[in-house]
Design a protein around this motif. Sequence first.
Motif, PDB file in Angstrom:
ATOM      1  N   LEU A 130      -4.099   5.067   4.490  1.00  0.00           N
ATOM      2  CA  LEU A 130      -3.734   4.553   3.586  1.00  0.00           C
ATOM      3  C   LEU A 130      -2.567   4.558   2.994  1.00  0.00           C
ATOM      4  O   LEU A 130      -1.303   4.571   4.820  1.00  0.00           O
ATOM      5  CB  LEU A 130      -3.596   6.483   3.344  1.00  0.00           C
ATOM      6  CG  LEU A 130      -5.147   7.026   3.180  1.00  0.00           C
ATOM      7  CD1 LEU A 130      -4.901   8.425   2.671  1.00  0.00           C
ATOM      8  CD2 LEU A 130      -5.981   6.032   2.334  1.00  0.00           C
ATOM      9  N   PRO A 131      -1.687   3.810   2.604  1.00  0.00           N
ATOM     10  CA  PRO A 131      -0.597   3.407   2.289  1.00  0.00           C
ATOM     11  C   PRO A 131       0.660   5.176   1.771  1.00  0.00           C
ATOM     12  O   PRO A 131       0.010   5.780   1.136  1.00  0.00           O
ATOM     13  CB  PRO A 131      -0.082   3.099   1.104  1.00  0.00           C
ATOM     14  CG  PRO A 131      -1.712   2.134   0.581  1.00  0.00           C
ATOM     15  CD  PRO A 131      -2.854   3.051   2.069  1.00  0.00           C
ATOM     16  N   LEU A 132       2.105   4.493   2.064  1.00  0.00           N
ATOM     17  CA  LEU A 132       2.670   6.678   2.859  1.00  0.00           C
ATOM     18  C   LEU A 132       2.253   6.812   0.979  1.00  0.00           C
ATOM     19  O   LEU A 132       2.736   8.168   0.138  1.00  0.00           O
ATOM     20  CB  LEU A 132       4.404   6.092   3.071  1.00  0.00           C
ATOM     21  CG  LEU A 132       3.660   5.875   4.407  1.00  0.00           C
ATOM     22  CD1 LEU A 132       4.930   5.782   4.056  1.00  0.00           C
ATOM     23  CD2 LEU A 132       3.583   7.453   4.648  1.00  0.00           C
ATOM     24  N   ALA A 133       2.217   5.857  -0.412  1.00  0.00           N
ATOM     25  CA  ALA A 133       2.609   6.321  -1.553  1.00  0.00           C
ATOM     26  C   ALA A 133       1.258   7.062  -1.700  1.00  0.00           C
ATOM     27  O   ALA A 133       1.039   7.932  -2.995  1.00  0.00           O
ATOM     28  CB  ALA A 133       2.498   4.821  -2.273  1.00  0.00           C
ATOM     29  N   GLU A 134       0.017   7.016  -1.528  1.00  0.00           N
ATOM     30  CA  GLU A 134      -1.337   7.747  -1.982  1.00  0.00           C
ATOM     31  C   GLU A 134      -0.999   9.171  -1.620  1.00  0.00           C
ATOM     32  O   GLU A 134      -0.659  10.311  -2.544  1.00  0.00           O
ATOM     33  CB  GLU A 134      -2.181   7.325  -1.656  1.00  0.00           C
ATOM     34  CG  GLU A 134      -2.596   6.114  -2.116  1.00  0.00           C
ATOM     35  CD  GLU A 134      -3.438   5.045  -1.722  1.00  0.00           C
ATOM     36  OE1 GLU A 134      -4.957   5.923  -1.519  1.00  0.00           O
ATOM     37  OE2 GLU A 134      -4.755   3.821  -1.958  1.00  0.00           O
TER      38      GLU A 134
END
Length: 167
Positions: A91-95
Amino acid sequence: IGLPPIVQRGWGFEDELQAQLKGFTSVPFGTDIGSCIAGMRALGMRRVVMLSPADFHDEIQGNLTRYVGHAGIEVVASGRVETGRPKSVMLPLAEPYRAARALYLSTPRVDGIWITGAYQPSVGMIEQLEQDLGVPVVSSMQAVIWMGLRLARVSAPIGGFGRLFAK
């Protein structure tokens, strides 16, 4: 050792495991749940929101809530990072950042965020999340690394990974 295998056995199992392993080795070790509890205690976190990976179903979340409750930490609200992606996809850290932020903002009077699931990306966004919300954050992987350093007697503060590493 990860969270679910220990917490499903109930409060006290970690102590039993520690005692058994001391019979085999003198090398100190920590567990994921023990590291998380120690980290939350070090930061004074008593009432938390808990963000878990999508595959931590209700039973696992209930076990986690009860387990840390025995340690004097109340999980006031819990949520999951629901992405629709398979566990194997990074996952991208933004999620997890957005999910943790939304969970915290929707829950009054909590003093920190606990992010479970060591495989869930989180360490690289903890400091920013703490700065944005003004509360401490403990994640499983962060706590395991922190505890490992403590067990190795490395205590120098490390910047960039949240308040826990400043302890």
